[in-house]
Design a protein around this motif. Structure first.
Motif, PDB file in Angstrom:
ATOM      1  N   UNK A  49      38.970  52.655  32.531  1.00 16.86           N
ATOM      2  CA  UNK A  49      37.631  52.102  32.761  1.00 16.86           C
ATOM      3  C   UNK A  49      37.602  50.904  33.711  1.00 16.86           C
ATOM      4  N   UNK A  50      38.745  50.467  34.211  1.00 16.17           N
ATOM      5  CA  UNK A  50      38.784  49.265  35.058  1.00 16.17           C
ATOM      6  C   UNK A  50      39.763  49.483  36.205  1.00 16.17           C
ATOM      7  N   UNK A  51      39.252  49.764  37.381  1.00 14.78           N
ATOM      8  CA  UNK A  51      40.112  50.049  38.532  1.00 14.78           C
ATOM      9  C   UNK A  51      40.543  48.788  39.277  1.00 14.78           C
ATOM     10  N   UNK A  52      40.271  47.601  38.729  1.00 11.96           N
ATOM     11  CA  UNK A  52      40.735  46.349  39.329  1.00 11.96           C
ATOM     12  C   UNK A  52      41.961  45.794  38.602  1.00 11.96           C
ATOM     13  N   UNK A  53      42.467  46.525  37.631  1.00  8.51           N
ATOM     14  CA  UNK A  53      43.555  46.039  36.790  1.00  8.51           C
ATOM     15  C   UNK A  53      44.702  47.040  36.789  1.00  8.51           C
ATOM     16  N   UNK A  54      45.937  46.526  36.823  1.00 12.91           N
ATOM     17  CA  UNK A  54      47.107  47.378  36.662  1.00 12.91           C
ATOM     18  C   UNK A  54      48.222  46.576  36.017  1.00 12.91           C
ATOM     19  N   UNK A  55      49.221  47.283  35.512  1.00 17.23           N
ATOM     20  CA  UNK A  55      50.337  46.669  34.793  1.00 17.23           C
ATOM     21  C   UNK A  55      51.630  47.030  35.513  1.00 17.23           C
ATOM     22  N   UNK A  56      52.510  46.046  35.658  1.00 21.00           N
ATOM     23  CA  UNK A  56      53.856  46.287  36.190  1.00 21.00           C
ATOM     24  C   UNK A  56      54.880  45.876  35.141  1.00 21.00           C
ATOM     25  N   UNK A  57      56.101  46.370  35.300  1.00 22.15           N
ATOM     26  CA  UNK A  57      57.129  46.192  34.273  1.00 22.15           C
ATOM     27  C   UNK A  57      57.957  44.930  34.417  1.00 22.15           C
ATOM     28  N   UNK A  58      57.631  44.076  35.363  1.00 18.85           N
ATOM     29  CA  UNK A  58      58.374  42.830  35.543  1.00 18.85           C
ATOM     30  C   UNK A  58      57.390  41.665  35.499  1.00 18.85           C
ATOM     31  N   UNK A  59      57.888  40.485  35.224  1.00 20.93           N
ATOM     32  CA  UNK A  59      56.981  39.349  35.080  1.00 20.93           C
ATOM     33  C   UNK A  59      57.253  38.212  36.050  1.00 20.93           C
ATOM     34  N   UNK A  60      58.337  38.261  36.783  1.00 22.98           N
ATOM     35  CA  UNK A  60      58.681  37.135  37.656  1.00 22.98           C
ATOM     36  C   UNK A  60      58.179  37.338  39.082  1.00 22.98           C
ATOM     37  N   UNK A  61      58.091  36.281  39.827  1.00 18.59           N
ATOM     38  CA  UNK A  61      57.809  36.287  41.262  1.00 18.59           C
ATOM     39  C   UNK A  61      56.420  36.792  41.647  1.00 18.59           C
TER      40      UNK A  61
END
Length: 73
Positions: A49-61
Motif C-alpha cells: 500500500x505504500x510505494x515510497x517505502x522499502x526495506x533493505x537487509x543492512x543498516x550501516x552507511x
C-alpha cells in the motif's frame, strides 16, 4: 528517471526501513537492488500500500538525503 532521495530512515537490528520522496519505479520489487552512496543493497521488503517505502537487509552507511538508484536483480 526521477531523482529519488531518502527522506526518512528507521533502523532495526537486521534491516532498515527507508522512505523516499518519490514512489519506487513500478517494476521494482523484493529481490531487486538499490544503490545508495556507491553501495548496493538487496530490497527485502516493499509494502503493497505504500510505494515510497522499502526495506533493505543492512543498516550501516545509509543516511537521509542520499540518492537511490534502483535496478532489477
Amino acid at each position: 528517471m526521477k531523482r529519488i532521495e531518502i527522506i526518512n530512515k528507521f533502523s532495526a537490528p537486521k534491516s532498515t526501513v527507508l522512505i523516499t520522496n518519490e514512489e519506487l519505479p513500478e517494476e521494482i520489487w523484493i529481490g531487486d537492488k538499490a544503490e545508495i552512496n556507491g553501495e548496493t543493497y538487496t530490497i527485502t521488503g516493499v509494502p503493497i500500500s505504500d510505494r515510497n517505502t522499502f526495506v533493505v537487509d543492512k543498516t550501516d552507511k545509509i543516511n537521509v538525503g542520499q540518492i537511490v538508484n534502483f535496478y532489477k536483480a
